[in-house]
Design a protein around this motif. Structure first.
Motif, PDB file in Angstrom:
ATOM      1  N   GLN A  76       0.735  -1.015   0.195  1.00  9.76           N
ATOM      2  CA  GLN A  76      -0.171  -0.115   0.440  1.00  9.76           C
ATOM      3  C   GLN A  76       1.093   0.992  -0.360  1.00  9.76           C
ATOM      4  N   GLU A  80       0.799   4.594  -2.795  1.00  9.12           N
ATOM      5  CA  GLU A  80       0.944   5.544  -2.641  1.00  9.12           C
ATOM      6  C   GLU A  80       1.775   6.061  -3.377  1.00  9.12           C
ATOM      7  N   SER A  83       1.637   6.934  -6.904  1.00 14.42           N
ATOM      8  CA  SER A  83       0.689   7.842  -6.776  1.00 14.42           C
ATOM      9  C   SER A  83       0.671   9.623  -6.445  1.00 14.42           C
ATOM     10  N   SER A  84       2.438   9.746  -5.672  1.00 16.40           N
ATOM     11  CA  SER A  84       2.552  11.066  -5.370  1.00 16.40           C
ATOM     12  C   SER A  84       3.540  11.492  -6.547  1.00 16.40           C
TER      13      SER A  84
END
Length: 422
Positions: A76, A80, A83-84
């Motif tokens: 996870q 994340e 994505s950033s």
């Protein structure tokens, strides 16, 4: 441990002394002393190794404090993080494509006219906004703020238009844009670019030269013909207005309007070539209808409307030459009492910028004819260039109205101006 070692050393020394002073030494006692010395040596060696290990341990402890322990990210946390990263990359790419620039110019005028009181006659501030998104779209707009005679501030939208770039040779422009007819209005009108503090007669608002249009235009340049560059503009716009001005003069108000007043559009364009790098020759034309407002009957009638223009500019070392001719023709209409006819204007201008001195002398002759009057002007000026975009100007104008000798246009005058672009 340290105390034990010290005690054994003392005992060893005392035993050595006793052995040295004793005349009858027992073989057993000597063996015990030798064994004791061996134990002391081994203890000393062990103590050095222990100290070295302690230093290594302390060093590892300091590193563990300074360097945080990094554990492997979970699935996870990895998603994340990715994505950033993508979000930051997208923002950077968008900012790289978008560009905004604030430019513009300002000027301050002083005028001393014949048979009139000298006065600080003009304050103008014109910010220009530019925005571009990659090689797809560009916007440009100019606001003009001027101080009126009654101390109020007049605000004018000179132009505001967006251009979609179709390919390397073509862009589609829509909005309000400076008239493509000729080159003074669209290229020379800013006060820090215009060589003199005033415009040529007939090239101001409501003169012989159209000022602006609201419509669409196709702009660009075609591939070179040999070494000869070229550029073109084709446009379709709302019709201009034919009317009586507040001072009683019949004028062509060829400024961009957002209504056709019930008449058909005007269409036209300009084509220019550069036979050599420092020369441009252009020809312009437009045709369509012009709207006349019959206020008394609340009706609008249309008349034929035709425009023709030709212009040139050429720079020979420090000598800069410019010239232009423009003509607007309004047809007749039996429903109106206003006279049609031709509005024509032309000018020739020469300036010379010294290379060793920051000064530039200018001379310009301009002429304007309409159905009611004939005007001409001879202007001589001298500019001082603090920088290319910061100019102080002084000029003398000899003005003549051939039809009305008592007209204020006949007043000769001295003009001063400070103009700068940013």
């Amino acid at each position: 441990m340290k105390k034990l070692i010290n005690s054994l050393l003392i005992s060893s020394v005392l035993a050595s002394v006793l052995l040295a002073t004793s005349e009858s030494k027992d073989t057993t006692l000597r063996q015990e002393v030798d064994a004791l010395k061996k134990i002391v040596a081994e203890l000393l060696k062990s103590n050095k190794e222990l100290q070295a290990r302690q230093k290594s341990y302390d060093l590892m402890q300091r590193k563990s404090i300074d360097t945080p322990i990094v554990s492997s990210p979970t699935s996870q946390q990895y998603d994340e993080l990715q994505s950033s990263i993508h979000e930051v990359q997208s923002t950077l790419e968008s900012n790289a494509k978008s560009g905004f620039q604030l430019a513009g110019y300002a000027s301050f005028d002083w005028t001393d006219s014949q048979n009139a009181t000298n006065e600080f006659s003009g304050v103008k501030f014109a910010p220009i906004f530019h925005y571009q998104y990659g090689n797809i779209f560009q916007f440009e707009g100019e606001l003009e703020f001027t101080t009126a005679n009654d101390a109020t501030t007049e605000t004018t939208l000179e132009y505001a238009a967006g251009t979609l770039f179709i390919n390397d040779y073509m862009g589609l422009q829509i909005g309000k844009f400076m008239s493509p007819i000729g080159q003074f209005v669209q290229n020379q009108h800013p006060s820090w670019i215009n060589k003199l503090p005033s415009t040529p007669v007939g090239f101001g608002h409501d003169g012989a030269a159209p000022t602006s249009n609201v419509g669409v235009a196709l702009r660009g340049g075609l591939p070179k013909i040999g070494d000869m560059r070229n550029n073109y503009v084709l446009f379709v716009a709302n019709a201009p207005t034919f009317k009586v001005a507040a001072d009683g003069d019949v004028i062509i108000s060829a400024e961009g309007a957002t209504t056709t007043s019930g008449v058909s559009k005007t269409w036209g364009g300009r084509y220019a070539i550069s036979p050599i790098g420092t020369m441009e020759i252009g020809i312009s034309a437009a045709t369509g209808k012009i709207a006349e407002d019959l206020t008394a009957t609340n009706n609008t009638i249309s008349r034929s409307y035709n425009v023709f223009g030709a212009d040139f500019m050429h720079r020979i070392d420090a000598l800069d030459l410019k010239g232009e001719y423009v003509q607007q023709e309004v047809g007749l209409n039996a429903l109106s009492t206003l006279q049609g006819g031709k509005w024509t204007a032309w000018y020739l201008q020469a300036s010379y910028q010294f290379s060793s001195l920051p000064i530039e002398p200018i001379i310009r002759y301009s002429d304007y004819h309409n159905p009611e009057s004939k005007k001409n002007q001879l202007a001589i000026g001298l500019n001082y260039l603090f920088a290319n975009n910061l100019i102080a100007k002084i000029a003398y104008e000899n003005n003549t109205d051939e039809n009305d000798k008592n007209s204020a246009i006949n007043y000769n005058r001295i003009l001063l101006q400070l103009a700068f672009g940013f």
